[in-house]
Design a protein around this motif. Structure first.
Motif, PDB file in Angstrom:
ATOM      1  N   VAL A   1       0.771  -1.819  -0.296  1.00 50.79           N
ATOM      2  CA  VAL A   1      -0.077   0.058   0.057  1.00 50.79           C
ATOM      3  C   VAL A   1       1.098   1.003  -0.027  1.00 50.79           C
ATOM      4  O   VAL A   1       1.610   1.420   0.675  1.00 50.79           O
ATOM      5  CB  VAL A   1      -0.508   0.085   1.232  1.00 50.79           C
ATOM      6  N   VAL A   2       0.580   1.838  -0.995  1.00 47.51           N
ATOM      7  CA  VAL A   2       1.582   3.157  -1.200  1.00 47.51           C
ATOM      8  C   VAL A   2       0.127   4.432  -0.387  1.00 47.51           C
ATOM      9  O   VAL A   2      -0.664   4.592  -1.204  1.00 47.51           O
ATOM     10  CB  VAL A   2       1.925   3.122  -2.604  1.00 47.51           C
ATOM     11  N   ILE A   3       0.924   5.656   0.480  1.00 44.45           N
ATOM     12  CA  ILE A   3       0.189   6.379   0.266  1.00 44.45           C
ATOM     13  C   ILE A   3       1.345   7.328  -0.091  1.00 44.45           C
ATOM     14  O   ILE A   3       2.325   8.166   0.361  1.00 44.45           O
ATOM     15  CB  ILE A   3      -0.345   6.623   2.179  1.00 44.45           C
ATOM     16  N   MET A   4       0.866   8.817  -1.265  1.00 47.11           N
ATOM     17  CA  MET A   4       0.991   9.377  -2.204  1.00 47.11           C
ATOM     18  C   MET A   4       0.921  10.638  -2.147  1.00 47.11           C
ATOM     19  O   MET A   4      -0.103  10.151  -2.084  1.00 47.11           O
ATOM     20  CB  MET A   4       1.491   8.496  -3.765  1.00 47.11           C
ATOM     21  N   GLU A   5       1.920  11.443  -1.956  1.00 48.80           N
ATOM     22  CA  GLU A   5       1.606  12.705  -2.704  1.00 48.80           C
ATOM     23  C   GLU A   5       1.060  13.332  -4.147  1.00 48.80           C
ATOM     24  O   GLU A   5       2.178  12.144  -5.114  1.00 48.80           O
ATOM     25  CB  GLU A   5       2.703  13.610  -2.154  1.00 48.80           C
ATOM     26  N   SER A   6       0.595  14.327  -4.235  1.00 46.35           N
ATOM     27  CA  SER A   6       0.070  14.084  -5.663  1.00 46.35           C
ATOM     28  C   SER A   6       0.198  16.150  -6.443  1.00 46.35           C
ATOM     29  O   SER A   6      -0.430  16.280  -7.137  1.00 46.35           O
ATOM     30  CB  SER A   6      -0.877  13.603  -5.827  1.00 46.35           C
TER      31      SER A   6
ATOM     32  N   PRO B   1       2.276  -1.900  -6.423  1.00 44.24           N
ATOM     33  CA  PRO B   1       1.640  -2.158  -5.103  1.00 44.24           C
ATOM     34  C   PRO B   1       0.072  -2.274  -5.070  1.00 44.24           C
ATOM     35  O   PRO B   1      -0.435  -1.994  -6.818  1.00 44.24           O
ATOM     36  CB  PRO B   1       1.076  -0.334  -4.423  1.00 44.24           C
ATOM     37  N   GLU B   2      -0.276  -2.872  -4.195  1.00 43.29           N
ATOM     38  CA  GLU B   2      -1.965  -3.274  -4.653  1.00 43.29           C
ATOM     39  C   GLU B   2      -3.213  -2.020  -4.309  1.00 43.29           C
ATOM     40  O   GLU B   2      -3.524  -1.515  -5.106  1.00 43.29           O
ATOM     41  CB  GLU B   2      -2.550  -4.882  -3.518  1.00 43.29           C
ATOM     42  N   ARG B   3      -2.728  -1.108  -3.839  1.00 40.42           N
ATOM     43  CA  ARG B   3      -3.597   0.174  -3.656  1.00 40.42           C
ATOM     44  C   ARG B   3      -2.567   1.263  -3.513  1.00 40.42           C
ATOM     45  O   ARG B   3      -1.299   1.168  -3.268  1.00 40.42           O
ATOM     46  CB  ARG B   3      -3.488  -0.399  -1.795  1.00 40.42           C
TER      47      ARG B   3
ATOM     48  N   MET C   1      -4.943  15.478  -8.217  1.00 41.40           N
ATOM     49  CA  MET C   1      -5.586  14.083  -8.282  1.00 41.40           C
ATOM     50  C   MET C   1      -6.491  13.293  -9.334  1.00 41.40           C
ATOM     51  O   MET C   1      -5.487  11.847  -9.442  1.00 41.40           O
ATOM     52  CB  MET C   1      -5.945  13.498  -6.991  1.00 41.40           C
ATOM     53  N   GLN C   2      -7.028  13.602  -9.466  1.00 37.07           N
ATOM     54  CA  GLN C   2      -8.045  12.975 -11.210  1.00 37.07           C
ATOM     55  C   GLN C   2      -6.876  12.757 -12.118  1.00 37.07           C
ATOM     56  O   GLN C   2      -7.276  11.669 -12.907  1.00 37.07           O
ATOM     57  CB  GLN C   2      -9.536  13.770 -10.721  1.00 37.07           C
TER      58      GLN C   2
ATOM     59  N   ILE D   1      -6.376   3.071  -7.122  1.00 33.98           N
ATOM     60  CA  ILE D   1      -6.909   4.420  -6.958  1.00 33.98           C
ATOM     61  C   ILE D   1      -7.647   4.624  -5.915  1.00 33.98           C
ATOM     62  O   ILE D   1      -9.155   4.175  -5.830  1.00 33.98           O
ATOM     63  CB  ILE D   1      -6.001   5.072  -7.904  1.00 33.98           C
ATOM     64  N   GLU D   2      -7.424   5.342  -4.780  1.00 39.07           N
ATOM     65  CA  GLU D   2      -7.867   5.397  -3.618  1.00 39.07           C
ATOM     66  C   GLU D   2      -7.693   7.310  -3.505  1.00 39.07           C
ATOM     67  O   GLU D   2      -6.759   7.048  -3.598  1.00 39.07           O
ATOM     68  CB  GLU D   2      -8.183   4.929  -2.698  1.00 39.07           C
ATOM     69  N   MET D   3      -8.990   7.752  -2.928  1.00 43.98           N
ATOM     70  CA  MET D   3      -8.659   9.648  -2.611  1.00 43.98           C
ATOM     71  C   MET D   3      -9.764   9.806  -1.511  1.00 43.98           C
ATOM     72  O   MET D   3     -10.658   9.941  -1.737  1.00 43.98           O
ATOM     73  CB  MET D   3      -9.218  10.850  -3.643  1.00 43.98           C
ATOM     74  N   PRO D   4      -8.904   9.552  -0.331  1.00 44.03           N
ATOM     75  CA  PRO D   4      -9.866   9.806   0.970  1.00 44.03           C
ATOM     76  C   PRO D   4     -10.751  11.173   1.292  1.00 44.03           C
ATOM     77  O   PRO D   4      -9.120  12.138   0.812  1.00 44.03           O
ATOM     78  CB  PRO D   4      -9.446   9.143   1.984  1.00 44.03           C
ATOM     79  N   GLU D   5     -11.977  11.390   1.482  1.00 39.62           N
ATOM     80  CA  GLU D   5     -12.147  12.758   1.738  1.00 39.62           C
ATOM     81  C   GLU D   5     -11.634  12.694   3.270  1.00 39.62           C
ATOM     82  O   GLU D   5     -11.353  11.615   4.156  1.00 39.62           O
ATOM     83  CB  GLU D   5     -13.408  12.634   1.771  1.00 39.62           C
TER      84      GLU D   5
END
Length: 467
Positions: A214-219, A431-433, A444-445, A456-460
């Motif tokens: 899992v990657v939490i990535m800046e954009s 990565p899976e996510r 992000m989009q 791809i996920e873009m959490p609120e």
């Protein structure tokens, strides 16, 4: 395993993410929202979690939007350990103390204005006053514990191991790999922090671990390319030459960390290579940037080969013949008497505070001067108003006409652009996510359409997800 999002979610500032695993609660960054004054309420609002329940805070780097709410976190009950690199520890101390000092000054000004109107100056949910004080910032420093060394794992708790990797963004910056075990579940989770550009001067290129789940990535710049460095420098030097030819000064709103040091490096290079006059007078009018430059000088272990070689030969990569440090307010005020031929660098980069506002007040209306923007400007900031072509702006209660030449030079960004982000992501090993944070939603989009073979996920803000 759970991950919840408490800042920089479909937005660019206020980075704050909470990981829960094996009975431990680990916070990754605790940054300040930056931009317009409308964000004061967001900064003062509850975190969305109990600060007293946080066991460890991992700090990716010392920019204000990643460390700026740590004193508030400590003031609301945090008693855990803060882990970061040696350089980030020094810079975070400087950044948080400076932010507290500016908040105290801002609160005092508002109180004086309110007193003249017979009102009370409300600042935060707790009443009058700043978000936090210098004393709050000092008290938070006692929670800084172990020092992270790049590529050396740290055991945070049974089943939780953290490894910091050089992110190449600013001095001491890191991407953080968390190797997590909870029961039969194992996850390799990578928090990118802010990702730097490969091939830039002073700092090393970003290091990226592979085999990530899992990657939490800046954009931040996921929808654009930065200008190449060679034409960027040509444009920078040309703006200085043209302004001096017109008899004016060059005013550069600059971030105290990384950007100020990078510009000093390039100004020194320009003089050394004959692209700028040897007598060019440069004033670094920012006590924080001056102190940050000293910290940079203390940590050559973070430099790339070229910058390290300069130090080994006895040369300071941030020094040039006409450089002046102006720490005192009286020295800063005296700069207003310089009619032309000077480069004046002052904070803040978004013109939201600091000495730059005084220099803008004295130079924006002068047609022979230039204002050179070299960094990101968030919506609602004074910098963005000027960049977007406002004919006049309000500074210290006065309407100042914008007649100076305005230059926006984008190639100096410390953030990776779209190609660099894609290259960084590719090295994580499919990565899976991929969870996108720290960017405007439309950006992000755009980036999401370029990422393949990953969910791809873009959490609120406030969202929680299972890992």
């Amino acid at each position: 395993m759970k991950l919840s999002f408490h800042g920089a979610d479909r937005g660019v500032t206020g980075s704050c993410h909470l990981l829960e695993c094996a009975g431990k609660r680990i916070l990754i960054d605790c940054g300040l929202y930056q931009g317009s004054h409308e964000l004061d309420k967001e900064n003062a609002a509850p975190f969305g979690f109990d600060p007293a329940g946080i066991d460890v805070l991992l700090l990716t780097h010392a920019h204000l939007d990643h460390c700026g709410r740590i004193p508030l976190l400590a003031g609301r009950g945090f008693k855990g350990e803060i882990v970061t690199t040696a350089a980030s520890r020094e810079l975070a101390r400087l950044v948080m103390l400076d932010a507290a000092h500016l908040q105290e000054e801002d609160a005092e000004r508002r109180q004086r204005r309110a007193n003249r109107r017979g009102q009370s100056a409300r600042r935060n949910h707790d009443g009058d006053g700043p978000l936090y004080t210098v004393l709050d910032a000092l008290n938070s420093l006692e929670f800084f514990g172990r020092t992270a060394v790049y590529s050396e794992p740290l055991e945070l708790a049974p089943g939780i191991r953290a490894t910091f990797f050089d992110a190449g963004h600013i001095l001491g910056s890191a991407s953080i790999l968390l190797e997590l075990t909870e029961g039969a579940h194992h996850r390799r989770v990578l928090f990118s922090g802010d990702i730097g550009n490969a091939g830039r001067p002073i700092l090393r290129d970003p290091v990226v671990p592979g085999d990530i789940d899992v990657v939490i990535m800046e954009s931040t710049y996921g929808d654009r390319r930065h200008k190449a460095m060679a034409p960027t420098l040509d444009e920078f030097y040309a703006a200085i030459h043209d302004t001096f030819r017109r008899g004016g000064n060059v005013i550069i709103p600059t971030f105290a960390l990384e950007r100020a040091q990078e510009l000093l490096y390039f100004l020194r290079e320009g003089v050394a290579n004959g692209q700028l006059e040897g007598a060019t007078q440069v004033f670094l009018d920012s006590p924080m940037a001056i102190s940050a430059t000293r910290i940079f000088q203390h940590h050559p272990e973070c430099y790339d080969a070229d910058a390290a070689a300069l130090f080994e030969r006895g040369h300071d990569p941030f020094d040039l013949p006409g450089l002046h440090f102006t720490r005192e307010s009286s020295e800063s005020i005296a700069l207003n008497r310089i009619g032309g031929g000077a480069v004046i660098m002052a904070g803040s980069g978004m013109c939201t505070g600091g000495r730059i506002r005084h220099h803008l007040k004295h130079h924006l209306w002068r047609e022979n001067c230039s204002i050179v923007f070299v960094g990101f400007a968030a919506h609602g900031t004074l910098a963005r108003q000027i960049i977007d072509g406002a004919p006049r702006v309000r500074i210290f209660g006065e309407q100042i006409p914008v007649r100076a030449q305005i230059h926006t030079i984008n190639g100096f960004s410390a953030h990776a652009d779209q190609p660099e982000l894609l290259a960084w992501h590719a090295r994580t090993g499919r990565p899976e996510r991929t969870i996108l944070v720290h960017g405007d939603e439309d950006v992000m989009q755009h980036l999401a359409t370029m990422l393949c073979d990953t969910q791809i996920e873009m959490p609120e803000f406030g969202q929680t997800m299972e890992l």
